[in-house]
Design a protein around this motif. Structure first.
Motif, PDB file in Angstrom:
ATOM      1  N   GLY A  34       0.796  -1.212   0.000  1.00 11.56           N
ATOM      2  CA  GLY A  34       0.000   0.000   0.000  1.00 11.56           C
ATOM      3  C   GLY A  34       0.834   1.270   0.000  1.00 11.56           C
ATOM      4  N   GLU A  35       2.149   1.134   0.186  1.00 12.74           N
ATOM      5  CA  GLU A  35       3.033   2.298   0.181  1.00 12.74           C
ATOM      6  C   GLU A  35       3.635   2.488  -1.214  1.00 12.74           C
ATOM      7  N   SER A  36       4.628   3.347  -1.324  1.00  9.75           N
ATOM      8  CA  SER A  36       5.215   3.705  -2.617  1.00  9.75           C
ATOM      9  C   SER A  36       5.914   2.520  -3.282  1.00  9.75           C
ATOM     10  N   VAL A  37       6.086   2.644  -4.584  1.00 10.35           N
ATOM     11  CA  VAL A  37       6.836   1.645  -5.349  1.00 10.35           C
ATOM     12  C   VAL A  37       8.259   1.542  -4.811  1.00 10.35           C
ATOM     13  N   THR A  38       8.841   2.662  -4.437  1.00 11.74           N
ATOM     14  CA  THR A  38      10.202   2.653  -3.878  1.00 11.74           C
ATOM     15  C   THR A  38      10.259   1.783  -2.631  1.00 11.74           C
ATOM     16  N   LYS A  39       9.381   2.026  -1.672  1.00  9.43           N
ATOM     17  CA  LYS A  39       9.401   1.261  -0.420  1.00  9.43           C
ATOM     18  C   LYS A  39       9.092  -0.209  -0.658  1.00  9.43           C
ATOM     19  N   GLN A  40       8.104  -0.493  -1.512  1.00  6.09           N
ATOM     20  CA  GLN A  40       7.773  -1.891  -1.787  1.00  6.09           C
ATOM     21  C   GLN A  40       8.944  -2.597  -2.461  1.00  6.09           C
ATOM     22  N   THR A  64      17.867 -14.925 -14.066  1.00  4.61           N
ATOM     23  CA  THR A  64      16.744 -14.231 -14.691  1.00  4.61           C
ATOM     24  C   THR A  64      15.899 -13.544 -13.634  1.00  4.61           C
ATOM     25  N   THR A  65      15.217 -12.495 -14.056  1.00  8.13           N
ATOM     26  CA  THR A  65      14.307 -11.766 -13.189  1.00  8.13           C
ATOM     27  C   THR A  65      13.096 -11.335 -14.007  1.00  8.13           C
ATOM     28  N   THR A  66      11.919 -11.502 -13.433  1.00  9.49           N
ATOM     29  CA  THR A  66      10.709 -10.933 -14.013  1.00  9.49           C
ATOM     30  C   THR A  66      10.123  -9.994 -12.975  1.00  9.49           C
ATOM     31  N   ILE A  67       9.892  -8.761 -13.387  1.00  8.16           N
ATOM     32  CA  ILE A  67       9.339  -7.745 -12.494  1.00  8.16           C
ATOM     33  C   ILE A  67       7.962  -7.376 -13.020  1.00  8.16           C
ATOM     34  N   TYR A  68       6.991  -7.449 -12.129  1.00 10.49           N
ATOM     35  CA  TYR A  68       5.617  -7.085 -12.459  1.00 10.49           C
ATOM     36  C   TYR A  68       5.304  -5.781 -11.736  1.00 10.49           C
ATOM     37  N   ILE A  69       4.864  -4.761 -12.469  1.00  9.69           N
ATOM     38  CA  ILE A  69       4.464  -3.502 -11.857  1.00  9.69           C
ATOM     39  C   ILE A  69       3.062  -3.146 -12.349  1.00  9.69           C
ATOM     40  N   THR A  70       2.325  -2.455 -11.509  1.00  7.74           N
ATOM     41  CA  THR A  70       0.926  -2.158 -11.843  1.00  7.74           C
ATOM     42  C   THR A  70       0.772  -0.923 -12.715  1.00  7.74           C
ATOM     43  N   ASP A  71       1.812  -0.108 -12.812  1.00  7.96           N
ATOM     44  CA  ASP A  71       1.732   1.104 -13.617  1.00  7.96           C
ATOM     45  C   ASP A  71       3.107   1.389 -14.207  1.00  7.96           C
ATOM     46  N   MET A  72       3.232   1.332 -15.516  1.00  5.61           N
ATOM     47  CA  MET A  72       4.518   1.528 -16.181  1.00  5.61           C
ATOM     48  C   MET A  72       5.081   2.931 -15.925  1.00  5.61           C
ATOM     49  N   LYS A  73       4.255   3.853 -15.457  1.00  8.60           N
ATOM     50  CA  LYS A  73       4.756   5.186 -15.102  1.00  8.60           C
ATOM     51  C   LYS A  73       5.713   5.106 -13.915  1.00  8.60           C
ATOM     52  N   LYS A 105      -3.247  -3.332  -3.021  1.00  7.14           N
ATOM     53  CA  LYS A 105      -2.174  -2.800  -2.168  1.00  7.14           C
ATOM     54  C   LYS A 105      -0.783  -3.129  -2.695  1.00  7.14           C
ATOM     55  N   TYR A 106      -0.684  -4.038  -3.659  1.00  2.05           N
ATOM     56  CA  TYR A 106       0.612  -4.403  -4.226  1.00  2.05           C
ATOM     57  C   TYR A 106       0.867  -3.616  -5.507  1.00  2.05           C
ATOM     58  N   ASN A 107       2.021  -2.968  -5.555  1.00  4.54           N
ATOM     59  CA  ASN A 107       2.433  -2.221  -6.759  1.00  4.54           C
ATOM     60  C   ASN A 107       3.522  -2.936  -7.538  1.00  4.54           C
ATOM     61  N   VAL A 108       4.212  -3.853  -6.874  1.00  7.19           N
ATOM     62  CA  VAL A 108       5.375  -4.532  -7.461  1.00  7.19           C
ATOM     63  C   VAL A 108       5.392  -5.972  -7.002  1.00  7.19           C
ATOM     64  N   GLU A 109       5.783  -6.878  -7.907  1.00  6.55           N
ATOM     65  CA  GLU A 109       6.070  -8.272  -7.566  1.00  6.55           C
ATOM     66  C   GLU A 109       7.309  -8.653  -8.378  1.00  6.55           C
ATOM     67  N   ILE A 110       8.233  -9.335  -7.724  1.00 12.12           N
ATOM     68  CA  ILE A 110       9.484  -9.710  -8.392  1.00 12.12           C
ATOM     69  C   ILE A 110       9.730 -11.202  -8.213  1.00 12.12           C
ATOM     70  N   MET A 111      10.107 -11.849  -9.297  1.00 18.31           N
ATOM     71  CA  MET A 111      10.414 -13.279  -9.312  1.00 18.31           C
ATOM     72  C   MET A 111      11.813 -13.460  -9.889  1.00 18.31           C
ATOM     73  N   VAL A 112      12.658 -14.252  -9.218  1.00 14.54           N
ATOM     74  CA  VAL A 112      14.018 -14.456  -9.705  1.00 14.54           C
ATOM     75  C   VAL A 112      14.394 -15.937  -9.740  1.00 14.54           C
ATOM     76  N   THR A 113      15.368 -16.222 -10.582  1.00 15.54           N
ATOM     77  CA  THR A 113      16.026 -17.525 -10.643  1.00 15.54           C
ATOM     78  C   THR A 113      17.516 -17.256 -10.515  1.00 15.54           C
ATOM     79  N   ALA A 114      18.208 -18.082  -9.727  1.00 13.54           N
ATOM     80  CA  ALA A 114      19.639 -17.875  -9.491  1.00 13.54           C
ATOM     81  C   ALA A 114      20.380 -19.201  -9.545  1.00 13.54           C
ATOM     82  N   ALA A 115      21.671 -19.129  -9.778  1.00 15.63           N
ATOM     83  CA  ALA A 115      22.551 -20.289  -9.667  1.00 15.63           C
ATOM     84  C   ALA A 115      23.021 -20.367  -8.222  1.00 15.63           C
ATOM     85  N   LYS A 116      23.449 -21.565  -7.801  1.00 16.48           N
ATOM     86  CA  LYS A 116      24.012 -21.700  -6.445  1.00 16.48           C
ATOM     87  C   LYS A 116      25.457 -21.264  -6.450  1.00 16.48           C
TER      88      LYS A 116
END
Length: 116
Positions: A34-40, A64-73, A105-116
């Motif tokens: 529910g707060e700013s994109v920066t804080k989230q 790899t990373t996929t970032i989902y945002i609710t407003d491209m602005k 209340k969610y403005n951002v969701e991030i999903m990542v894949t990493a090597a060990k």
């Protein structure tokens, strides 16, 4: 090859380790929802750091990373936090898409894949 699941629930696991690859579920903010994109984004990246550590890796090994945002602005706002966090010289393949997330209340969701 074994599969390790970390923070598993009836619907999903937060982290899945298969061989030398670590998969994270999509991460959203908990305390800053529910707060700013920066804080989230800051909170999400902190959670990602913790999950990667539990799996025996870190952000320098992102694949790899996929970032989902609710407003491209808000793309520049999110990118400012991302750029300060990501490991220089170890940037992953990345996509950012505008979506409607599970709750307003969610403005951002991030999903990542990493090597060990």
């Amino acid at each position: 090859m074994t599969i390790q699941r970390i923070e598993s629930g009836p619907r999903m696991s937060q982290v899945v380790v298969h061989g030398d690859t670590v998969y994270l579920a999509g991460i959203v903010a908990n305390t800053t929802a529910g707060e700013s994109v920066t804080k989230q984004t800051q909170e999400i990246l902190s959670i990602i750091d913790g999950h990667l550590k539990k799996a025996g890796t870190d952000k320098s090994k992102l694949l790899t990373t996929t970032i989902y945002i609710t407003d491209m602005k808000t793309f520049p706002e999110m990118n400012a936090v991302w750029d300060a966090w990501v490991s220089p010289g170890n940037t992953p393949a990345r996509a950012t898409v505008e979506v409607k997330l599970a709750a307003a209340k969610y403005n951002v969701e991030i999903m990542v894949t990493a090597a060990k």
